[in-house]
Write a protein that holds these residues in place. Structure first.
Motif, PDB file in Angstrom:
ATOM      1  N   ALA A   2      -6.275 -13.016   7.068  1.00  0.00           N
ATOM      2  CA  ALA A   2      -5.061 -12.205   7.905  1.00  0.00           C
ATOM      3  C   ALA A   2      -4.465 -11.388   6.986  1.00  0.00           C
ATOM      4  N   ASP A   3      -3.979 -12.000   5.754  1.00  0.00           N
ATOM      5  CA  ASP A   3      -3.262 -11.390   4.793  1.00  0.00           C
ATOM      6  C   ASP A   3      -3.931 -10.412   4.008  1.00  0.00           C
ATOM      7  N   ILE A   4      -5.381 -10.420   4.095  1.00  0.00           N
ATOM      8  CA  ILE A   4      -6.014  -9.308   3.351  1.00  0.00           C
ATOM      9  C   ILE A   4      -6.169  -8.012   4.029  1.00  0.00           C
ATOM     10  N   ILE A   5      -6.122  -8.245   5.308  1.00  0.00           N
ATOM     11  CA  ILE A   5      -6.029  -7.172   6.306  1.00  0.00           C
ATOM     12  C   ILE A   5      -4.766  -6.379   6.228  1.00  0.00           C
ATOM     13  N   LYS A   6      -3.669  -7.552   6.225  1.00  0.00           N
ATOM     14  CA  LYS A   6      -2.190  -6.842   6.171  1.00  0.00           C
ATOM     15  C   LYS A   6      -1.973  -5.939   4.736  1.00  0.00           C
ATOM     16  N   ALA A   7      -2.413  -6.882   3.810  1.00  0.00           N
ATOM     17  CA  ALA A   7      -2.502  -6.054   2.473  1.00  0.00           C
ATOM     18  C   ALA A   7      -3.116  -4.478   2.368  1.00  0.00           C
ATOM     19  N   ILE A   8      -4.184  -4.555   3.216  1.00  0.00           N
ATOM     20  CA  ILE A   8      -5.060  -3.255   3.440  1.00  0.00           C
ATOM     21  C   ILE A   8      -4.052  -2.250   4.235  1.00  0.00           C
ATOM     22  N   ILE A   9      -3.364  -2.709   5.425  1.00  0.00           N
ATOM     23  CA  ILE A   9      -2.556  -1.735   5.936  1.00  0.00           C
ATOM     24  C   ILE A   9      -1.341  -1.323   5.142  1.00  0.00           C
ATOM     25  N   ILE A  10      -0.815  -2.373   4.180  1.00  0.00           N
ATOM     26  CA  ILE A  10       0.542  -1.899   3.498  1.00  0.00           C
ATOM     27  C   ILE A  10      -0.075  -0.966   2.384  1.00  0.00           C
ATOM     28  N   GLY A  11      -1.240  -1.427   1.909  1.00  0.00           N
ATOM     29  CA  GLY A  11      -1.721  -0.488   0.820  1.00  0.00           C
ATOM     30  C   GLY A  11      -2.036   0.896   1.116  1.00  0.00           C
ATOM     31  N   ILE A  12      -2.315   1.253   2.638  1.00  0.00           N
ATOM     32  CA  ILE A  12      -2.658   2.459   3.004  1.00  0.00           C
ATOM     33  C   ILE A  12      -1.315   3.280   3.053  1.00  0.00           C
ATOM     34  N   VAL A  13      -0.311   2.303   3.549  1.00  0.00           N
ATOM     35  CA  VAL A  13       0.935   2.891   3.832  1.00  0.00           C
ATOM     36  C   VAL A  13       1.745   3.563   2.622  1.00  0.00           C
ATOM     37  N   GLU A  14       1.629   2.708   1.597  1.00  0.00           N
ATOM     38  CA  GLU A  14       2.102   3.053   0.114  1.00  0.00           C
ATOM     39  C   GLU A  14       1.068   4.312  -0.317  1.00  0.00           C
ATOM     40  N   GLY A  15      -0.046   4.169  -0.201  1.00  0.00           N
ATOM     41  CA  GLY A  15      -0.678   5.330  -1.105  1.00  0.00           C
ATOM     42  C   GLY A  15      -0.469   6.623  -0.349  1.00  0.00           C
ATOM     43  N   LEU A  16      -0.235   6.591   1.199  1.00  0.00           N
ATOM     44  CA  LEU A  16       0.101   7.767   1.812  1.00  0.00           C
ATOM     45  C   LEU A  16       1.297   8.240   1.772  1.00  0.00           C
ATOM     46  N   THR A  17       2.320   7.322   1.340  1.00  0.00           N
ATOM     47  CA  THR A  17       3.851   7.792   1.336  1.00  0.00           C
ATOM     48  C   THR A  17       4.286   8.031  -0.103  1.00  0.00           C
ATOM     49  N   GLU A  18       3.696   7.512  -1.070  1.00  0.00           N
ATOM     50  CA  GLU A  18       4.488   7.350  -2.490  1.00  0.00           C
ATOM     51  C   GLU A  18       4.551   8.629  -3.051  1.00  0.00           C
ATOM     52  N   PHE A  19       3.568   9.560  -2.973  1.00  0.00           N
ATOM     53  CA  PHE A  19       3.709  11.025  -3.590  1.00  0.00           C
ATOM     54  C   PHE A  19       4.153  12.130  -2.268  1.00  0.00           C
ATOM     55  N   LEU A  20       4.291  11.534  -1.202  1.00  0.00           N
ATOM     56  CA  LEU A  20       4.772  12.611  -0.118  1.00  0.00           C
ATOM     57  C   LEU A  20       6.110  12.530  -0.221  1.00  0.00           C
ATOM     58  N   PRO A  21       7.157  13.719   0.042  1.00  0.00           N
ATOM     59  CA  PRO A  21       8.533  13.431   0.020  1.00  0.00           C
ATOM     60  C   PRO A  21       9.162  12.668   1.417  1.00  0.00           C
TER      61      PRO A  21
END
Length: 273
Positions: A2-21
């Motif tokens: 379950a935590d691996i799936i959550k890490a994937i979701i949060i990782g996706i959000v970070e990757g999408l938003t870190e360099f967008l303003p």
């Protein structure tokens, strides 16, 4: 699992938003208010910086040749130009070190709150809309990285220092400042990526170091969670960076301004409901 799936979701959000303003902090906090990982608060705090490090590595890999002053394929002039670019990046990072480093922990402790994040999301969203309208009939003065002077670099760095306030968005403040100072959107975006390398590497290493200085440790399962978030964030950030570079060649940042305002309102609604 379950935590691996959550890490994937949060990782996706970070990757999408870190360099967008749009503020990765605002998005991560919003997602983590819904998705609760099973680890300690200290681990989750460090996890956020590990996935941030993953996003930075996407910039390193994408721009490795361009930013490598020792590349054998480069001419002497190209190597000198690369060293000069690095010196400008270092100069631009100085304000964040002087202003941000002493205040970083205090900001995290006192201002890492939904009202502050929502407010900065909305304020900078409005600023993006205003500045893009002001910029509509104005030709950029700086149209290449080579045209950035050391004076301009440190001024852009001062804008980056504003991002110590949670919800501001490091890339948002930097891009906004660079455009105001006369750079093209493409140059502003690329220079923002390059500033991220020393800035975010430094902050991520500092935060992860503080985790271990407190005597914290983690097991195999937690290592798997960290590795998953790191890799996912890096891959998604890679794709996002390439998309953003194409986007800015034909579009302005007005849409991101409206998005920030909408997200700020959502954060306020989640907080009060």
């Amino acid at each position: 699992m379950a935590d691996i799936i959550k890490a994937i979701i949060i990782g996706i959000v970070e990757g999408l938003t870190e360099f967008l303003p749009v503020s990765s902090t605002g998005h991560i906090d919003l997602v983590q208010s819904v998705i609760h990982m099973g680890q300690s608060a200290d681990f989750k705090y460090m996890f956020n910086y590990v996935i941030q490090l993953g996003a930075i590595m996407a910039v390193v890999f994408l721009y490795f040749h361009k930013l490598n002053p020792l590349a054998p394929s480069k001419t002497h002039a190209e190597k000198n130009a690369t060293w000069t670019l690095w010196f400008k990046v270092i100069v631009a990072v100085i304000p964040s070190v002087i202003i941000g480093l002493p205040l970083n922990d205090w900001m995290d402790e006192h201002l890492q709150t939904p009202p502050v994040i929502a407010t900065t999301l909305i304020i900078y969203g409005i600023l993006f809309i205003i500045i893009e309208r002001y910029n509509k009939n104005r030709r950029p003065v700086v149209t290449s990285l080579a045209d950035i002077s050391f004076q301009l670099a440190i001024l852009i760095g001062l804008f980056q220092a504003l991002s110590i306030v949670p919800g501001t968005s490091r890339s948002g403040a930097t891009i906004l400042g660079a455009i105001l100072l006369g750079t093209s959107r493409y140059v502003a975006t690329e220079f923002s990526f390059f500033l991220a390398i020393p800035t975010m590497f430094g902050v991520s290493i500092l935060k992860m170091g503080s985790f271990f200085l407190k005597g914290n440790t983690f097991g195999g399962g937690e290592i798997a969670v960290l590795a998953t978030g790191f890799i996912v964030s890096m891959i998604v950030a890679w794709v996002t960076i390439k998309w953003l570079l194409k986007f800015v060649q034909g579009h302005d940042f007005t849409g991101f301004g409206w998005y920030r305002i909408a997200l700020g309102i959502v954060v306020l609604l989640v907080m009060f409901l």
